[in-house]
Design a protein around this motif. Structure first.
Motif, PDB file in Angstrom:
ATOM      1  N   LEU A  26       0.862  -1.168   0.000  1.00  0.00           N
ATOM      2  CA  LEU A  26       0.000   0.000   0.000  1.00  0.00           C
ATOM      3  C   LEU A  26       0.906   1.228   0.000  1.00  0.00           C
ATOM      4  O   LEU A  26       1.737   1.409   0.896  1.00  0.00           O
ATOM      5  CB  LEU A  26      -0.886  -0.003   1.243  1.00  0.00           C
ATOM      6  N   ILE A  27       0.783   2.075  -1.000  1.00  0.00           N
ATOM      7  CA  ILE A  27       1.604   3.273  -1.125  1.00  0.00           C
ATOM      8  C   ILE A  27       0.699   4.498  -1.012  1.00  0.00           C
ATOM      9  O   ILE A  27      -0.230   4.668  -1.810  1.00  0.00           O
ATOM     10  CB  ILE A  27       2.355   3.305  -2.463  1.00  0.00           C
ATOM     11  N   ILE A  28       0.953   5.319  -0.001  1.00  0.00           N
ATOM     12  CA  ILE A  28       0.181   6.543   0.203  1.00  0.00           C
ATOM     13  C   ILE A  28       1.109   7.731   0.002  1.00  0.00           C
ATOM     14  O   ILE A  28       2.068   7.913   0.758  1.00  0.00           O
ATOM     15  CB  ILE A  28      -0.430   6.603   1.613  1.00  0.00           C
ATOM     16  N   SER A  29       0.851   8.507  -1.008  1.00  0.00           N
ATOM     17  CA  SER A  29       1.596   9.750  -1.228  1.00  0.00           C
ATOM     18  C   SER A  29       0.729  10.926  -0.791  1.00  0.00           C
ATOM     19  O   SER A  29      -0.499  10.847  -0.827  1.00  0.00           O
ATOM     20  CB  SER A  29       2.001   9.891  -2.693  1.00  0.00           C
ATOM     21  N   ARG A  30       1.368  12.001  -0.360  1.00  0.00           N
ATOM     22  CA  ARG A  30       0.598  13.125   0.175  1.00  0.00           C
ATOM     23  C   ARG A  30       1.332  14.439  -0.071  1.00  0.00           C
ATOM     24  O   ARG A  30       2.558  14.496  -0.111  1.00  0.00           O
ATOM     25  CB  ARG A  30       0.342  12.938   1.670  1.00  0.00           C
ATOM     26  N   ALA A  31       0.541  15.476  -0.209  1.00  0.00           N
ATOM     27  CA  ALA A  31       1.053  16.839  -0.300  1.00  0.00           C
ATOM     28  C   ALA A  31       0.268  17.674   0.703  1.00  0.00           C
ATOM     29  O   ALA A  31      -0.964  17.571   0.780  1.00  0.00           O
ATOM     30  CB  ALA A  31       0.883  17.390  -1.714  1.00  0.00           C
ATOM     31  N   GLY A  32       0.966  18.477   1.477  1.00  0.00           N
ATOM     32  CA  GLY A  32       0.287  19.217   2.529  1.00  0.00           C
ATOM     33  C   GLY A  32       0.857  20.597   2.757  1.00  0.00           C
ATOM     34  O   GLY A  32       1.922  20.957   2.249  1.00  0.00           O
ATOM     35  N   LEU A  33       0.144  21.351   3.566  1.00  0.00           N
ATOM     36  CA  LEU A  33       0.546  22.706   3.932  1.00  0.00           C
ATOM     37  C   LEU A  33       0.247  22.904   5.414  1.00  0.00           C
ATOM     38  O   LEU A  33      -0.816  22.510   5.901  1.00  0.00           O
ATOM     39  CB  LEU A  33      -0.222  23.738   3.107  1.00  0.00           C
ATOM     40  N   MET A  34       1.212  23.503   6.123  1.00  0.00           N
ATOM     41  CA  MET A  34       1.054  23.747   7.551  1.00  0.00           C
ATOM     42  C   MET A  34       1.317  25.220   7.849  1.00  0.00           C
ATOM     43  O   MET A  34       2.254  25.815   7.320  1.00  0.00           O
ATOM     44  CB  MET A  34       2.022  22.885   8.355  1.00  0.00           C
ATOM     45  N   TYR A  35       0.485  25.788   8.707  1.00  0.00           N
ATOM     46  CA  TYR A  35       0.682  27.147   9.204  1.00  0.00           C
ATOM     47  C   TYR A  35       0.777  27.077  10.721  1.00  0.00           C
ATOM     48  O   TYR A  35      -0.045  26.419  11.383  1.00  0.00           O
ATOM     49  CB  TYR A  35      -0.481  28.051   8.798  1.00  0.00           C
ATOM     50  N   ALA A  36       1.782  27.744  11.279  1.00  0.00           N
ATOM     51  CA  ALA A  36       1.935  27.757  12.736  1.00  0.00           C
ATOM     52  C   ALA A  36       2.434  29.124  13.178  1.00  0.00           C
ATOM     53  O   ALA A  36       3.257  29.747  12.501  1.00  0.00           O
ATOM     54  CB  ALA A  36       2.910  26.674  13.192  1.00  0.00           C
ATOM     55  N   GLU A  37       1.935  29.574  14.308  1.00  0.00           N
ATOM     56  CA  GLU A  37       2.356  30.856  14.859  1.00  0.00           C
ATOM     57  C   GLU A  37       2.351  30.759  16.374  1.00  0.00           C
ATOM     58  O   GLU A  37       1.404  30.254  16.979  1.00  0.00           O
ATOM     59  CB  GLU A  37       1.421  31.970  14.397  1.00  0.00           C
ATOM     60  N   GLU A  38       3.430  31.225  16.998  1.00  0.00           N
ATOM     61  CA  GLU A  38       3.500  31.240  18.454  1.00  0.00           C
ATOM     62  C   GLU A  38       3.867  32.641  18.922  1.00  0.00           C
ATOM     63  O   GLU A  38       4.831  33.239  18.435  1.00  0.00           O
ATOM     64  CB  GLU A  38       4.522  30.228  18.974  1.00  0.00           C
TER      65      GLU A  38
END
Length: 490
Positions: free
Chosen positions: A364-376
């Motif tokens: 089983l091959i799962i490829s992914r593309a994502g975006l993360m936003y973080a602020e502290e």
């Protein structure tokens, strides 16, 4: 003063995961002994070969960044009294480059100094021959020169009011990435474990663990090892995760190491046949030794993060979450003599688009593309010695590309490997303050996160997993994460 050409230059420490170098910090008091020898005399030849040991003290009182590749250093250089020269002290101003080269100019003598630094030791280059200022060597016009020698010490002269621990920990995008990613990972894994059923039916047989059932308006999550789809997912499911992270930064300006323990718990349900929604609650405890300012920092925080995931068609799925954390920081520096406390608020959001592909009922091959936003945002605070630390805000926008490779070993056991490439589109924040000037030594923008683990289906209604991850390619920074989770249906 006749230190003549007291030279020192600094060579960079080579760290295992370093991509680009930073200017070494040589603040402090350094001492060493140089053996001086008479090389020749115009008069009394019996003086040739006479020797004396000269103690040299170098006090680097300030080091201020000038450009991305060089710092300005200032301080004093002194030599002890001996048979060739009287004790003397001069001031100096110099430059240290990121390749380790340092050139300093002594005043009022006008001498120029060079040398090398590596692993906490300054190796001083030989002196240029010079005339003594004491008789009989002065009267006989003798020429004296020194040898190569080493100097040790440093760090004693760090100005503690210029380096607050929160400036490196709470205002560091590397650490922000670590904390947010480690909060997101268990939730994203939980969602992906559900929507992983979206393998194309023509590639994986109907009897396998993963398949899709066509339905009006799309596709429906199918069972896992014979478990019914509706009963498995439409009822409430609960899960828990524990993770332990070791993190270390080897940059001399910002050196720290520590660990973070985090616990997360979640509840989710299926509002539709092809969708899951839930909420995660978390607690974290951080313990970091801030070597760069002889201090430490402890942090405790709580997180709430609602999440959602679903199937788009027989190959594509998505997951998304938002989260809010509140963190209390206690810090000290200068060997514990100066302390302070503050609070921080951390907001983050992340989303992934996933593609699942099955091969011959075994992979089983799962490829992914994502975006993360973080602020502290860290609140301003005043330390015990009256030092005022202003509010600091750190922001990170990061793109991620990754893939999981899972081997369907049997009805209950699934080992896997994964890799994720992370790229910082925006990475901002004050990291440290040196000599009153803000410094950001973290100018790299990407890394790789490798992982290995397994899923184990304990029963029709529960499963467990374990995973080990390691981050590489960040400047002077590395991170190792161990996590374990358990999930059960009610």
């Amino acid at each position: 003063m006749k230190i003549s050409v007291l030279g020192f230059a600094a060579g960079l420490l080579m760290f295992a995961n370093m991509v680009s170098a930073a200017v070494p910090v040589i603040l402090g008091t350094w001492t060493g002994q140089d053996t001086k020898t008479v090389l020749s005399c115009s008069g009394d030849q019996s003086l040739v070969g006479d020797t004396a040991v000269e103690t040299i003290t170098l006090n680097v009182t300030s080091q201020t960044p000038a450009t991305a590749t060089e710092d300005i250093i200032q301080g004093t250089a002194s030599n002890s009294d001996h048979i060739f020269w009287s004790a003397d002290t001069e001031t100096f101003t110099g430059v240290i480059f990121d390749d380790g080269t340092i050139v300093i100019n002594l005043s009022p003598s006008g001498d120029v100094a060079t040398a090398t630094y590596a692993n906490g030791v300054i190796t001083v280059n030989p002196d240029v021959p010079d005339l003594p200022d004491k008789d009989p060597y002065l009267a006989e016009l003798c020429v004296v020169a020194g040898t190569t020698f080493t100097m040790t010490g440093g760090t004693q002269a760090i100005n503690p009011t210029d380096t607050a621990a929160t400036a490196i920990i709470a205002g560091n995008t590397q650490v922000l990435q670590t904390f947010v990613n480690n909060t997101i990972m268990p939730v994203a894994t939980r969602i992906q474990n559900i929507v992983v059923n979206l393998v194309k039916p023509e590639l994986v047989s109907e009897s396998s663990r993963f398949d899709m059932t066509p339905m009006a308006g799309g596709f429906k999550l199918s069972g896992q090892t014979g478990r019914s789809a509706g009963g498995d997912l439409q009822n409430l499911a609960g899960w828990g995760s524990v993770s332990y992270t070791e993190l270390e930064n080897d940059n001399p300006q910002t050196a720290y190491d520590g660990d973070r323990m985090a616990f997360q718990f979640g509840l989710d349900f299926m509002p539709r046949d092809n969708m899951v929604a839930g909420i995660s609650l978390g607690y974290e405890d951080m313990d970091v030794t801030t070597t760069f300012n002889q201090g430490s920092m402890d942090g405790q925080g709580y997180t709430v993060a609602p999440y959602i995931g679903g199937i788009i068609d027989d190959s594509w799925s998505y997951d998304a979450l938002v989260g809010l954390s509140t963190v209390d920081y206690d810090q000290n520096r200068s060997s514990g003599t100066i302390s302070g406390s503050t609070e921080a608020t951390r907001f983050f959001a992340a989303t992934n688009l996933n593609h699942t592909y099955g091969i011959k009922d075994k992979w089983l091959i799962i490829s992914r593309a994502g975006l993360m936003y973080a602020e502290e945002t860290t609140d301003g605070f005043t330390e015990s010695d009256g030092t005022v630390n202003p509010e600091r805000r750190t922001r990170l926008i990061q793109g991620q590309l990754g893939a999981d490779f899972t081997y369907l070993a049997g009805d209950n056991f699934e080992p896997y490997l994964n890799a994720t490439y992370n790229f910082d589109f925006i990475s901002s924040g004050t990291n440290i303050v040196a000599g009153g000037v803000s410094v950001n030594p973290f100018d790299d923008r990407d890394d790789l996160l490798f992982g290995a683990g397994f899923n184990y289906y304990v029963s029709d209604n529960s499963s467990a997993s374990m995973e080990l991850k390691h981050r590489v390619l960040r400047d002077d920074f590395e991170e190792t994460i161990f996590s374990a989770s358990y999930r059960a249906n009610f």
